[in-house]
Scaffold this motif. Structure first.
Motif, PDB file in Angstrom:
ATOM      1  N   MET A 151       0.853  -1.181   0.000  1.00 52.76           N
ATOM      2  CA  MET A 151       0.000   0.000   0.000  1.00 52.76           C
ATOM      3  C   MET A 151       0.895   1.239   0.000  1.00 52.76           C
ATOM      4  O   MET A 151       1.793   1.377   0.802  1.00 52.76           O
ATOM      5  N   ALA A 152       0.621   2.137  -0.897  1.00 49.48           N
ATOM      6  CA  ALA A 152       1.420   3.352  -1.013  1.00 49.48           C
ATOM      7  C   ALA A 152       1.102   4.289   0.146  1.00 49.48           C
ATOM      8  O   ALA A 152      -0.043   4.378   0.593  1.00 49.48           O
ATOM      9  N   PRO A 153       2.116   5.010   0.637  1.00 52.25           N
ATOM     10  CA  PRO A 153       1.848   5.946   1.733  1.00 52.25           C
ATOM     11  C   PRO A 153       0.988   7.108   1.240  1.00 52.25           C
ATOM     12  O   PRO A 153       1.048   7.504   0.081  1.00 52.25           O
ATOM     13  N   ARG A 154       0.175   7.634   2.141  1.00 49.32           N
ATOM     14  CA  ARG A 154      -0.682   8.763   1.793  1.00 49.32           C
ATOM     15  C   ARG A 154       0.168  10.017   1.661  1.00 49.32           C
ATOM     16  O   ARG A 154       1.055  10.270   2.460  1.00 49.32           O
ATOM     17  N   ARG A 155      -0.106  10.772   0.643  1.00 53.57           N
ATOM     18  CA  ARG A 155       0.597  12.042   0.464  1.00 53.57           C
ATOM     19  C   ARG A 155      -0.203  13.141   1.143  1.00 53.57           C
ATOM     20  O   ARG A 155      -1.427  13.188   1.044  1.00 53.57           O
ATOM     21  N   ARG A 156       0.501  13.995   1.795  1.00 55.72           N
ATOM     22  CA  ARG A 156      -0.151  15.125   2.459  1.00 55.72           C
ATOM     23  C   ARG A 156      -0.085  16.329   1.520  1.00 55.72           C
ATOM     24  O   ARG A 156       0.955  16.655   0.972  1.00 55.72           O
ATOM     25  N   ASP A 157      -1.220  16.959   1.332  1.00 61.23           N
ATOM     26  CA  ASP A 157      -1.303  18.143   0.491  1.00 61.23           C
ATOM     27  C   ASP A 157      -1.171  19.367   1.402  1.00 61.23           C
ATOM     28  O   ASP A 157      -2.101  19.707   2.129  1.00 61.23           O
ATOM     29  N   PRO A 158      -0.025  20.042   1.374  1.00 61.07           N
ATOM     30  CA  PRO A 158       0.184  21.168   2.291  1.00 61.07           C
ATOM     31  C   PRO A 158      -0.727  22.362   2.014  1.00 61.07           C
ATOM     32  O   PRO A 158      -0.905  23.214   2.877  1.00 61.07           O
ATOM     33  N   ASP A 159      -1.318  22.421   0.838  1.00 58.65           N
ATOM     34  CA  ASP A 159      -2.188  23.543   0.486  1.00 58.65           C
ATOM     35  C   ASP A 159      -3.670  23.242   0.692  1.00 58.65           C
ATOM     36  O   ASP A 159      -4.510  24.100   0.419  1.00 58.65           O
ATOM     37  N   ARG A 160      -3.970  22.054   1.167  1.00 60.70           N
ATOM     38  CA  ARG A 160      -5.379  21.651   1.253  1.00 60.70           C
ATOM     39  C   ARG A 160      -6.190  22.570   2.158  1.00 60.70           C
ATOM     40  O   ARG A 160      -7.308  22.952   1.811  1.00 60.70           O
ATOM     41  N   ARG A 161      -5.660  22.949   3.297  1.00 58.03           N
ATOM     42  CA  ARG A 161      -6.389  23.815   4.213  1.00 58.03           C
ATOM     43  C   ARG A 161      -6.731  25.143   3.512  1.00 58.03           C
ATOM     44  O   ARG A 161      -7.862  25.615   3.593  1.00 58.03           O
ATOM     45  N   ASP A 162      -5.755  25.715   2.821  1.00 55.89           N
ATOM     46  CA  ASP A 162      -5.991  26.970   2.100  1.00 55.89           C
ATOM     47  C   ASP A 162      -7.016  26.789   0.987  1.00 55.89           C
ATOM     48  O   ASP A 162      -7.825  27.687   0.726  1.00 55.89           O
ATOM     49  N   GLN A 163      -6.992  25.637   0.320  1.00 54.84           N
ATOM     50  CA  GLN A 163      -7.977  25.360  -0.728  1.00 54.84           C
ATOM     51  C   GLN A 163      -9.390  25.317  -0.143  1.00 54.84           C
ATOM     52  O   GLN A 163     -10.337  25.831  -0.746  1.00 54.84           O
ATOM     53  N   ILE A 164      -9.509  24.716   1.027  1.00 58.81           N
ATOM     54  CA  ILE A 164     -10.819  24.618   1.680  1.00 58.81           C
ATOM     55  C   ILE A 164     -11.307  26.003   2.098  1.00 58.81           C
ATOM     56  O   ILE A 164     -12.478  26.349   1.906  1.00 58.81           O
ATOM     57  N   VAL A 165     -10.405  26.823   2.637  1.00 57.62           N
ATOM     58  CA  VAL A 165     -10.786  28.179   3.032  1.00 57.62           C
ATOM     59  C   VAL A 165     -11.224  28.981   1.805  1.00 57.62           C
ATOM     60  O   VAL A 165     -12.250  29.665   1.833  1.00 57.62           O
ATOM     61  N   ALA A 166     -10.467  28.885   0.724  1.00 53.49           N
ATOM     62  CA  ALA A 166     -10.837  29.601  -0.509  1.00 53.49           C
ATOM     63  C   ALA A 166     -12.200  29.124  -1.013  1.00 53.49           C
ATOM     64  O   ALA A 166     -13.030  29.933  -1.457  1.00 53.49           O
ATOM     65  N   ALA A 167     -12.438  27.839  -0.933  1.00 55.55           N
ATOM     66  CA  ALA A 167     -13.732  27.301  -1.356  1.00 55.55           C
ATOM     67  C   ALA A 167     -14.850  27.809  -0.449  1.00 55.55           C
ATOM     68  O   ALA A 167     -15.947  28.145  -0.923  1.00 55.55           O
ATOM     69  N   ALA A 168     -14.588  27.888   0.845  1.00 54.41           N
ATOM     70  CA  ALA A 168     -15.588  28.403   1.787  1.00 54.41           C
ATOM     71  C   ALA A 168     -15.931  29.848   1.446  1.00 54.41           C
ATOM     72  O   ALA A 168     -17.108  30.234   1.441  1.00 54.41           O
ATOM     73  N   VAL A 169     -14.929  30.640   1.129  1.00 51.87           N
ATOM     74  CA  VAL A 169     -15.167  32.038   0.746  1.00 51.87           C
ATOM     75  C   VAL A 169     -16.017  32.093  -0.520  1.00 51.87           C
ATOM     76  O   VAL A 169     -16.938  32.908  -0.627  1.00 51.87           O
ATOM     77  N   GLU A 170     -15.750  31.219  -1.476  1.00 56.33           N
ATOM     78  CA  GLU A 170     -16.548  31.190  -2.709  1.00 56.33           C
ATOM     79  C   GLU A 170     -18.006  30.848  -2.418  1.00 56.33           C
ATOM     80  O   GLU A 170     -18.919  31.463  -2.982  1.00 56.33           O
ATOM     81  N   VAL A 171     -18.236  29.866  -1.550  1.00 53.99           N
ATOM     82  CA  VAL A 171     -19.609  29.490  -1.186  1.00 53.99           C
ATOM     83  C   VAL A 171     -20.313  30.678  -0.541  1.00 53.99           C
ATOM     84  O   VAL A 171     -21.456  31.007  -0.884  1.00 53.99           O
ATOM     85  N   ILE A 172     -19.624  31.341   0.392  1.00 54.37           N
ATOM     86  CA  ILE A 172     -20.213  32.491   1.081  1.00 54.37           C
ATOM     87  C   ILE A 172     -20.466  33.630   0.098  1.00 54.37           C
ATOM     88  O   ILE A 172     -21.503  34.294   0.159  1.00 54.37           O
ATOM     89  N   THR A 173     -19.549  33.843  -0.830  1.00 59.23           N
ATOM     90  CA  THR A 173     -19.709  34.899  -1.823  1.00 59.23           C
ATOM     91  C   THR A 173     -20.951  34.671  -2.673  1.00 59.23           C
ATOM     92  O   THR A 173     -21.703  35.602  -2.949  1.00 59.23           O
TER      93      THR A 173
END
Length: 178
Positions: free
Chosen positions: A1-23
């Motif tokens: 099983m391949a190790p999971r890769r951590r996406d260091p930008d994921r939190r920022d992507q979620i915040v940007a998406a939240a702002v888009e939903v609110i907008t």
């Protein structure tokens, strides 16, 4: 099983998406599911990075405030030493309430949400602190100017008529010369 890769930008992507939903739909439309769908990430990613909706809303509020304050910092750094601050601030308020209206509306929707959601208060007071910090080198009472600026921008955003420099300049001049 391949190790999971951590996406260091994921939190920022979620915040940007939240702002888009609110907008698009306002703060009431933000859910973990809506943010995950908009960000194109699994639902578990939003709950991993944000314990609850208050935390996600707070992160969105801070992101919007930081973006708007960055705009304000660019404006402040571009001021000529001999600039008439009342005129310049009035023009900037017109810009925020017209060209940057959508971003300003989102900021105030989130700011207002803090009235009923104590978890958002730290982020909303951070917005005021950032404004006061930007105004401090230009005026003797930056807190008064922050309050005036917030009030005038809010009025402009809800006004049924188009605002102009003349809408703001007299009030700004009074607070700047007192």
């Amino acid at each position: 099983m391949a190790p999971r890769r951590r996406d260091p930008d994921r939190r920022d992507q979620i915040v940007a998406a939240a702002v888009e939903v609110i907008t698009e739909s306002g703060p009431h439309a933000l859910t973990h599911r809506a943010a995950a769908a908009r960000a194109g990430v699994p639902l578990g990613s939003t709950t991993y990075h944000f314990a609850d909706l208050e935390e996600l809303l707070g992160a969105a509020l801070l992101a919007v405030a930081e973006r708007n304050v960055a705009r304000l910092r660019r404006w402040a750094s571009s001021l000529a030493p001999e600039a008439d601050l009342a005129v310049e601030l009035a023009d900037f308020l017109v810009l925020l309430s017209t060209r940057h209206r959508q971003s300003s509306v989102v900021a105030y929707e989130l700011y207002s949400a803090a009235l009923r959601r104590p978890g958002l208060r730290a982020a909303s007071t951070a917005w005021d602190a950032m404004l006061t910090e930007v105004f401090a080198p230009h005026v003797p009472d930056p807190a008064a100017l922050t309050a005036m600026f917030d009030g005038l921008l809010h009025q402009a955003l809800v006004s049924p008529t188009r605002v102009t420099r003349e809408t703001f300049e007299p009030s700004l001049r009074r607070v700047l010369t007192s």
